[in-house]
Design an enzyme around this catalytic site. Structure first.
Site, PDB file in Angstrom:
ATOM      1  CG  ASP A  57      -1.646   2.036   6.840  1.00  0.00           C
ATOM      2  OD1 ASP A  57      -2.301   1.917   5.782  1.00  0.00           O
ATOM      3  OD2 ASP A  57      -1.122   3.112   7.190  1.00  0.00           O
ATOM      4  CG  ASP A 110      -1.856   1.141   1.268  1.00  0.00           C
ATOM      5  OD1 ASP A 110      -2.362   1.512   0.199  1.00  0.00           O
ATOM      6  OD2 ASP A 110      -2.098   1.689   2.356  1.00  0.00           O
ATOM      7  CG  ASP A 150      -4.430  -1.775   2.987  1.00  0.00           C
ATOM      8  OD1 ASP A 150      -4.603  -1.668   1.771  1.00  0.00           O
ATOM      9  OD2 ASP A 150      -3.949  -0.867   3.683  1.00  0.00           O
TER      10      ASP A 150
END
Length: 999
Positions: free
Chosen positions: A800, A429, A804
C-alpha cells in the site's frame, strides 16, 4: 551556428505523441500470465469513478502517453501543432511565485476562500476530463465477429444461397436453417454486449467506493477535498505517494522531491522538483507539476494553474486513437480452443469435399447436389462449433464480477481473477496490509529508563508545574516528537476528541503526533520554531530530517537541555528513524534528568537490548535525536540540492539521542485464518517489509506466516554459496507444502543480506516454505519478485505504500489496499476495498472460473460436436440418410446444450478447490489432449454409438433394415412409398436428437 541552434531548440520544443502499450510482459524470458498497467488515469483510479466511461474499465485500456515520438495521421498532426502553440503561449513557469499569487488572487499561507472556490467552480467547471471516445463501432464489430461469430454468419449466408438462387426448387428447410443460423449469430453478439455492459457496470459501482481526496489550504486551514472540486488558485499540499490531480506550479519544494513523469514522457527516470524554472519549454521545466504524475519522494506546495481539459493531460488526451487491447490468459486459451476446433472442422470439410468431387459426384450424381454439399459443409461447421461456449463464458465472467462486487474488490480487469487462480506465491507487505495500520505509542525510553505512555503523561504534568526545575527531559522528548513530524491535524476535526481527530500523514507520524498532542498543544510548540529544511522519510534512508530556526527565547528552553546554548546563528537539526540505522551515529544521549551525557558502551548496550526486546514483541521502534548546527558554517541555500548534501553529512555523526518510541500496530483479525486457508491451497505467503528483523519475525509469527519455533528458523548462514555442498538435511529441491512429506522450512533475511546472495543461494531460498524479508528497499522488493518469477512461480505482491509500487508493477498480479497511496493503487491490478480476507474469495473464484469452463467444454464437445458430426460424415461417405438434421443440430447447440452449459457456469466450487496446488499455466491448459480424448474418444463414442443404435433399431422395427440403408445413397427400399420412408427417417432423426439431449 545560430541557425543550427535555433533548429535544435525548435526540435526540442516540438511535441509528438503516441500511445505505447506496456511491453513488459512481451520481454519476459519465460511464459507467464501477462498483464499491463493502467496509466490512463488522472487522479489515480480514484477520480476515475465520475469521469471515465465504465466500459473502458473492462477490458481496460493500459497505455502511456509519450512525448517525442511522431504521429502519422494528418488530423493528429494538425492537433499536435495546435497543442504545441497553446503550450508555447503558457507562461506559468516563467513568472515568480509572488506574481503567480497576484494573478490567481490566492495566498500560499491562506489559500482561497469558500466564495472564491464557488465562483471559480462556476467559471471553470469541475476538475474532470471530457469523456473518452467510446469506439462503439469497434466494440460492436468485436461483439458480432469475435469467437465463432464470423463462422456462423458465413454459414448463414451460404445456406441462404443454397435456398436461393441455387435451390431448384428452393428448399424451405434451408431457409429455416439459414434464419436460425442468423438468429444465433445475433443472439451471441447480444450476449457478448450484455456481458461487457453488465461487468463494466458492476466494476464501475465498486470504483465509486474508492476514497479520493487531496489536501489543500483553504480559509487558512488544511482540509481534505475531492479532486474534482479543485480550481485554479487552490494551494495543493504534496507528499510522497500523491498523484497530482491538476497542473500545478511549485512554490515550495523539498530538495529531495522527485516526480515520476513516465505517464507523460515515457521516461522512467524521475525528475527533481524546483521552485524556479529550469527550461523555457513548459513541458520540460521542473517547476511545473503535470496532472497525472506521481510524487515519489519529498514534499512540496503547489498552486493549481489548470484543471480539467485545460491541463496538459486534458489537452493531449483528445488525440486518443484506437486502443491496443492485449489478450488475457483466458482469451488466449479460448482462442487456442477455437483454432483447434476450426482446424478439425476444416479438415473434415476438406475430406467431404474431396470425397464428393472424386467419387460421389461421378458414381452417384443424384445423391448430393452442389446446394446439398454446401449444406453438408455448413452442417459439419455447425456440428463442430460449440455455440453454447460464448454464453457460458459470459455467465462465468458475470458471476465473477458480482462476486467481486460483493467482496468489495476492484479489478482493473476480470483477467486479474484468472491470474489469481494460478498464483503460487504471495509476497505481502506488513504495515497496513497484514496489520491494521492503527498505530499507538505504548512505551518510551529516555536515557535507559522505560516508561509507558500513561506514566509519561503523569510525569510531564508534574514537570510542567515546576517551570524552574532543571529536569526537562520529558519536555525535550515532547518537542522532538512534535517538531520532527510530518503529520498535521485536519482543521475539520479540530473540535473532536484527540482519539477521533483526523491527522494527515503516515501511520507512524500520526501515532507520535497524537502522543505529543496528549502532552500539550503541538501548535504552540510549532509556532516557536520555523522550519528551514526537510528530508522526508524514505525506505532507503529509513529516517526523516527537519531543520529549524527560532527567534523565540522559550523555544530552546523547551527543546534543549539547560546546559546547551542556542542563539540566532544556530539551527536545530532533528532526526527521527530506525534505531539500527541511527543509533551508531549518536555519541551523546539525554539522561532522565534532562542533562546531556556521552553515550558509553554500557548505555548503548542497554538501549539496544531494550530496542531488541520491543522488536521481538512486534513493536515498531523509532529513535529521536537532534544536533545543534552553526548556520555560518553552512555555505549553501536551503532551496539548493547542496544543502541536502550538507544535512545528510550532519546526519551521519555527532547526534544526541533523545529517546526511543515503541509503537504497536496489531495484525488484522482475519490474517491468521487467511494465511492458513491460502497455505492449504498450496500458496506460499511471504512477508516483505521495511521493518526491523525482530519486529518482522514477531508479527509474522502472530500472522501465522512463520509456524516454526525460533530455534528452527534459519538465517542467511543456512544458504550455501555452492549447491554441491548443501547438507542432505538442508536440501529442499521442490517446495510442495502442504502436499509433500517434507518438513516446513522457515528463514528470516534482511535486505543487506539479500544483496550478497548468489544464484545458488537464491535457488535454495526459493524452496523455503516460510520466508520473512526484513529491512528491504524498493529495489530489493523488486528483485525478490523477479527471482521468484524466474523460477516459474506465479507471484502476487500486496502492498500500500510508495515503496511497494515497483514490485506491484513487476508481479504477475499487484494487489493494493483501498487505503493505500495513489501510486500503489495506480500500479496494482486489484484493489481490496475493505478486508484482506477478500483475497481468498478472489483466489477461489479464479480457480472456479477455470474449472467450470473446463466442465462446460467437456460437456459441449461430445454431444454438441462429435456426435453431431458423424451423421453428416456417414451420410456423405457411406450413403446413409442423415439421421440428425442440420436444424436439430442448431437446436442442440444453441438451446438444449446452452441451458445446461450455462448452469455449469453457475456451479458452486468443488469441496477441494482450495485444497489443490495452484494451476501451472505452462502445463494446465483449458483444452488439452486428455480432455479431447475423453470428449471424442470416450464419451463422444458412447453417445454416438448409442444414438445411432437407437435410431437404426427404430427403423429396423419399422421395416427399414440397416443393410438396405448401407451404401444406399438415397434409394427407397422396395415396396415402400417415399412419404412413408421420409416420415420414418424424420422420426429416427428425432430419436437421435432426444437420445443426445438425454445423454
Amino acid at each position: 551556428m545560430a541557425d543550427q541552434k535555433n533548429n535544435t531548440n525548435s526540435r526540442k520544443n516540438e511535441i509528438h505523441i503516441q500511445y505505447a502499450t506496456d511491453e513488459e510482459a512481451a520481454n519476459s524470458p519465460r511464459p507467464k500470465l501477462s498483464r499491463q498497467n493502467s496509466s490512463l488515469s488522472i487522479h489515480s483510479i480514484r477520480p476515475h469513478r465520475n469521469t471515465i466511461d465504465p466500459s473502458t474499465i473492462i477490458p481496460p485500456v493500459y497505455r502511456t502517453i509519450s512525448i517525442g515520438l511522431e504521429e502519422s495521421k494528418e488530423r493528429d498532426i494538425l492537433e499536435l501543432k495546435k497543442a504545441k502553440q497553446e503550450f508555447a503561449n503558457l507562461d506559468w513557469h516563467r513568472i515568480s511565485p509572488h506574481e503567480l499569487c497576484i494573478r490567481l488572487s490566492t495566498s500560499i499561507k491562506h489559500g482561497l476562500s469558500d466564495n472564491q472556490v464557488h465562483r471559480r467552480l462556476e467559471d471553470y467547471g469541475k476538475n474532470a476530463p471530457s469523456l473518452p471516445p467510446t469506439h462503439l463501432f469497434q466494440k460492436a464489430f468485436q461483439y458480432f465477429f469475435g469467437g465463432f461469430g464470423s463462422v456462423l454468419l458465413t454459414a448463414s449466408i451460404l445456406v441462404f444461397v443454397c435456398w436461393k438462387p441455387l435451390g431448384n426448387p428452393p428448399a424451405v428447410a434451408n431457409l429455416a436453417l439459414a434464419i436460425v443460423l442468423l438468429a444465433v449469430f445475433f443472439i451471441q453478439a447480444a450476449f457478448n454486449a450484455w456481458q461487457d455492459w453488465s461487468s463494466s457496470r458492476v466494476m464501475a459501482s465498486i470504483t465509486k467506493l474508492l476514497p479520493d481526496m487531496c489536501l489543500v489550504i483553504r480559509n487558512s486551514s488544511q482540509i481534505q477535498t475531492d479532486p474534482l472540486s479543485l480550481v485554479p488558485g487552490d494551494v495543493l499540499l504534496i507528499k510522497a505517494g500523491n498523484k497530482l490531480s491538476a497542473d500545478v506550479r511549485f512554490v515550495e519544494i523539498s530538495p529531495d522531491a522527485k516526480f515520476d513523469r513516465s505517464i507523460m514522457t515515457g521516461e522512467s527516470k524521475p525528475t527533481h522538483g524546483s521552485v524556479d524554472s529550469t527550461d523555457d519549454n513548459y513541458l520540460e521545466t521542473h517547476c511545473i507539476g503535470l496532472q497525472g504524475t506521481h510524487c515519489i519522494s519529498g514534499t512540496g506546495i503547489g498552486i493549481v494553474i489548470s484543471t480539467g481539459d485545460r491541463t496538459v493531460f486534458g489537452r493531449i488526451a483528445k488525440l486518443t486513437s484506437q486502443p491496443n487491447l492485449a489478450r488475457t490468459t483466458l482469451q488466449k486459451e479460448i482462442l487456442r480452443f477455437v483454432v483447434i476446433i476450426c482446424s478439425l472442422m476444416l479438415i473434415m470439410i476438406i475430406i467431404v469435399a474431396i470425397v464428393w468431387a472424386t467419387w460421389i459426384r461421378k458414381a452417384h450424381p443424384n445423391w448430393i447436389s452442389v446446394p446439398e454439399l454446401i449444406v453438408d459443409c455448413v452442417s459439419i461447421a455447425v456440428a463442430f462449433i460449440p455455440e453454447g461456449l460464448p454464453i457460458a463464458l459470459t455467465a462465468s465472467l458475470t458471476i465473477c464480477a458480482n462476486i467481486m462486487r460483493q467482496n468489495k474488490i476492484l479489478c482493473k480487469s476480470l483477467k486479474t481473477v484468472e491470474t489469481l487462480g494460478a498464483v503460487s506465491v504471495i509476497c505481502s507487505d506488513k504495515t497496513g496490509t497484514l496489520t491494521k495500520n492503527e498505530m499507538w505509542v505504548t512505551e518510551c525510553v529516555i536515557g535507559t529508563q522505560t516508561m509507558c505512555s500513561e506514566a509519561i503523561h503523569d510525569e510531564f504534568l508534574i514537570e510542567a508545574r515546576t517551570p524552574n526545575s532543571p529536569k526537562n527531559s520529558l519536555s525535550q522528548f515532547r518537542a522532538a516528537t512534535a517538531l520532527c513530524n510530518a503529520g498535521e491535524f485536519d482543521a475539520s476535526t479540530a473540535n473532536q476528541p484527540l482519539s477521533e481527530k483526523r491527522i494527515n500523514g503516515d501511520a507512524t507520524d500520526q501515532a507520535i503526533l497524537r502522543f505529543s498532542e496528549g502532552l500539550g498543544p503541538v501548535s504552540t510548540l510549532r509556532r516557536m520554531w520555523k522550519k528551514v529544511f526537510e528530508i522526508s522519510f524514505n525506505s532507503k534512508n529509513k529516517f526523516m530530517v527537519r531543520v529549524f530556526e527560532t527567534d523565540d527565547l522559550d523555544g530552546p528552553k523547551i527543546a534543549l537541555a539547560p546546559e546547551e546554548t542556542f542563539d540566532m546563528n544556530n539551527l536545530l537539526f532533528t532526526i527521527k528513524g530506525a534505531p539500527d540505522v541511527l543509533i551508531g551515529r549518536c555519541d551523546k544521549f539525554i539522561q532522565i534528568d534532562g542533562t546531556v551525557h556521552s553515550l558509553d558502551l554500557a548505555t548503548l548496550s542497554k538501549i539496544e537490548a531494550l530496542k531488541d526486546e520491543w522488536s521481538s514483541q512486534g513493536k515498531r521502534v523509532i529513535l529521536l535525536a537532534r544536533k545543534i548546527l552553526d548556520r555560518s558554517a553552512i555555505n549553501a541555500s536551503p532551496t539548493s540540492r547542496d544543502y541536502e548534501k550538507v544535512m545528510m553529512h550532519h546526519a551521519a555523526s555527532g547526534l544526541t539521542l533523545i529517546g526511543l518510541v515503541g509503537i504497536i500496530d496489531p495484525p488484522r483479525d482475519e490474517i491468521p485464518d487467511v494465511v492458513d486457508t491460502l497455505r492449504r491451497a498450496g500458496i506460499r505467503i511471504f512477508m516483505v517489509t521495511g521493518d526491523f528483523k525482530l519486529t518482522a519475525q514477531a508479527i509474522a509469527t502472530e500472522c501465522g506466516i512463520i509456524t516454526n519455533s525460533p530455534a528452527m528458523i534459519d538465517d542467511v548462514s543456512a544458504l550455501s554459496r555452492n549447491l554441491a555442498f548443501i547438507p542432505p538435511e538442508r536440501s529442499f529441491p521442490e517446495c510442495s507444502y502442504p502436499f509433500g512429506e517434507g518438513p516446513v522450512s522457515s528463514i528470516v533475511l534482511s535486505g543487506p543480506e539479500l544483496q550478497a546472495l548468489n544464484e545458488a543461494q537464491w535457488e535454495q531460498l526459493a524452496s523455503y516454505t516460510e520466508i520473512v524479508f526484513a529491512r528491504t528497499t524498493p529495489e530489493q522488493k523488486l528483485r525478490i519478485v523477479k527471482e521468484f518469477k524466474a523460477r516459474h512461480n506465479i507471484v502476487a505482491m500486496t502492498g500500500d505504500g510508495v515503496n511497494d509500487s515497483p514490485s506491484l508493477k513487476e508481479a504477475d498480479i499487484g494487489i493494493a489496499l483501498g487505503s493505500g497511496s495513489d501510486i500503489a493503487i495506480e500500479a496494482a491490478d486489484m484493489v481490496l476495498m475493505e478486508s484482506f480476507d477478500a483475497i481468498v474469495q478472489a483466489v477461489l473464484y479464479g480457480r472456479v472460473v477455470f474449472d467450470n469452463l473446463k466442465k462446460t467444454i467437456a460437456y459441449l464437445l461430445p454431444a454438441g460436436s462429435f456426435s453431431e458430426f458423424w451423421p453428416v460424415f456417414t451420410n456423405v461417405l457411406f450413403g446413409l440418410p442423415q439421421v440428425l438434421s442440420s436444424f436439430l443440430m442448431i437446436v442442440i447447440c444453441c438451446f438444449t446444450d446452452c441451458a445446461a452449459a450455462t448452469s455449469l457456469a453457475y456451479e458452486k466450487p468443488e469441496f477441494d478447490v482450495m485444497l489443490r496446488p495452484p494451476r501451472d499455466p505452462r502445463k494446465d491448459r483449458l483444452v488439452d489432449w486428455k480432455l479431447i480424448l475423453q470428449s471424442y474418444g470416450f464419451v463422444g463414442v458412447i453417445e454416438t454409438i448409442a444414438s445411432f443404435a437407437m435410431s437404426y433399431w427404430y427403423l429396423e422395427r419399422k421395416g427399414i433394415t440397416f443393410s438396405v440403408l448401407w451404401f444406399g445413397f438415397g434409394e427407397i427400399p422396395t415396396g415402400m412409398t417415399e412419404d412413408y420412408y421420409t416420415a420414418r427417417l424424420n422420426e429416427a432423426s428425432s430419436i437421435y436428437f432426444i437420445n443426445l439431449v438425454v445423454m
